[in-house]
Write an enzyme that holds these catalytic residues in place. Sequence first.
Site, short mmCIF file in Angstrom:
data_model
loop_
_atom_site.label_atom_id
_atom_site.label_comp_id
_atom_site.label_asym_id
_atom_site.label_seq_id
_atom_site.Cartn_x
_atom_site.Cartn_y
_atom_site.Cartn_z
N ASP A 71 13.56 -4.56 -8.86
CA ASP A 71 12.10 -4.47 -8.71
C ASP A 71 11.77 -3.01 -8.38
O ASP A 71 12.11 -2.53 -7.29
CB ASP A 71 11.68 -5.43 -7.58
CG ASP A 71 10.20 -5.35 -7.28
OD1 ASP A 71 9.49 -4.56 -7.92
OD2 ASP A 71 9.76 -6.08 -6.38
N GLY A 104 0.87 -1.19 0.00
CA GLY A 104 0.00 0.00 0.00
C GLY A 104 0.90 1.22 0.00
O GLY A 104 1.82 1.30 0.81
N ALA A 108 7.43 0.28 -5.32
CA ALA A 108 7.57 1.11 -4.11
C ALA A 108 8.82 1.98 -4.10
O ALA A 108 9.11 2.62 -3.10
CB ALA A 108 7.49 0.26 -2.85
N ALA A 109 9.56 2.04 -5.23
CA ALA A 109 10.71 2.95 -5.28
C ALA A 109 10.21 4.39 -5.11
O ALA A 109 10.81 5.20 -4.40
CB ALA A 109 11.45 2.79 -6.59
N GLY A 110 9.06 4.68 -5.72
CA GLY A 110 8.46 6.02 -5.58
C GLY A 110 8.02 6.29 -4.14
O GLY A 110 8.03 7.44 -3.69
N ASP A 111 7.64 5.24 -3.44
CA ASP A 111 7.22 5.41 -2.03
C ASP A 111 8.44 5.76 -1.16
O ASP A 111 8.35 6.62 -0.28
CB ASP A 111 6.55 4.13 -1.52
CG ASP A 111 5.27 3.83 -2.28
OD1 ASP A 111 4.64 4.78 -2.78
OD2 ASP A 111 4.89 2.64 -2.38
O1 RIB Z 1 3.75 1.69 -4.68
C1 RIB Z 1 3.68 0.31 -4.54
C2 RIB Z 1 2.37 -0.08 -3.93
O2 RIB Z 1 1.33 0.20 -4.82
C3 RIB Z 1 2.21 -1.55 -3.63
O3 RIB Z 1 2.70 -1.90 -2.35
C4 RIB Z 1 0.73 -1.80 -3.80
O4 RIB Z 1 0.06 -2.11 -2.63
C5 RIB Z 1 0.18 -0.53 -4.44
O5 RIB Z 1 -0.47 0.26 -3.53
#
Ligand code: RIB
Length: 310
Positions: A251, A44, A254-257
């Site tokens: 992979d 998420g 989630a790099a942007g996260d």
């Molecule tokens: O940014 C990656 C995330 O996007 C994943 O963890 C997935 O749950 C989606 O929300």
Amino acid sequence: MNEKRRAKIAVLGSINMDLMIRSAKLPLPGETVIADTKVENPGGKGANQAVAAARMGAEVTMIGCVGDDSFAEELVQNLKAEGIDTRHVTRKPNTTSGVAVVMVESSGENAILVVPGANALVGLTELEQARQVICDSDVLLMQLEVPVETVIAAAAIAREAGVPVILDPAPAPAGFPPELLNVDLICPNQTEAAALLGKPLSSLEDVIAAMPTLAEQGPRRILVTMADQGAVLFDGESVQIIPPFTIQAIDSTAAGDAFAAGLAVKLAEQATLWEAALFASAAGAIAASGAGAQTAMPNREQIETLITKQ
Ligand code: RIB
């Protein structure tokens, strides 16, 4: 900020369980591909950013919703185990938690399908309950896997309290209210920036040229992430290029996260925009060099080591 005080970050956003499937290539529409592996891990965009910010040393409060299914407890316990305050994670009855199917091919590229579940119920009631936490934070960090109206209302609360707002406009909204981008900083990737503009951005030059038009939509500052081309920064006056970190991409999930969390933590610590962008870029690069979403979120030491080495 006092050296000893940890940055306080409020993250409003999604909490998902990710079903991550790896294969040699992503399926095309209508195609069936036999995959290599499957793992289930917490994800998420909101929760990933909260975990990353906590690993970077911030005091993090998560604001969001889970359902009452078998994933809910695991998702909340996972956040707690990272030291995140979950008092504002609401459990919604008769609802499933958010679930994402994350497909990753061997180049590191991915495609994600999200079933919002309880994330779609993050509303004004939950926001009102978390008002004080937002007002007491150094930064409010949000994405777009929860309702846009809640994001807009949260930004208004933060603005009134003088708390800077960072919006990671992911996933890119198709048609959005103009006030959505009335925030201090947005950090879209190239595809999301194109969606916000409503026209394709196919090169670094296109992104640079588009900055003033993007800024006209409301954000005071903009950082567009460009994968292996680095990032483009616009501080309201001029454009700068943040050079990429050299890593082996495994992979990109989630790099942007990790990038958004890095920005939030460093800006909360009163770093300059350039310093924050460099830290965020290193965080994103490390995340792309590991598998999974939260499993690949870096800690502060890893980020600082990469910056020193580069
Ligand atoms: O940014 C990656 C995330 O996007 C994943 O963890 C997935 O749950 C989606 O929300």
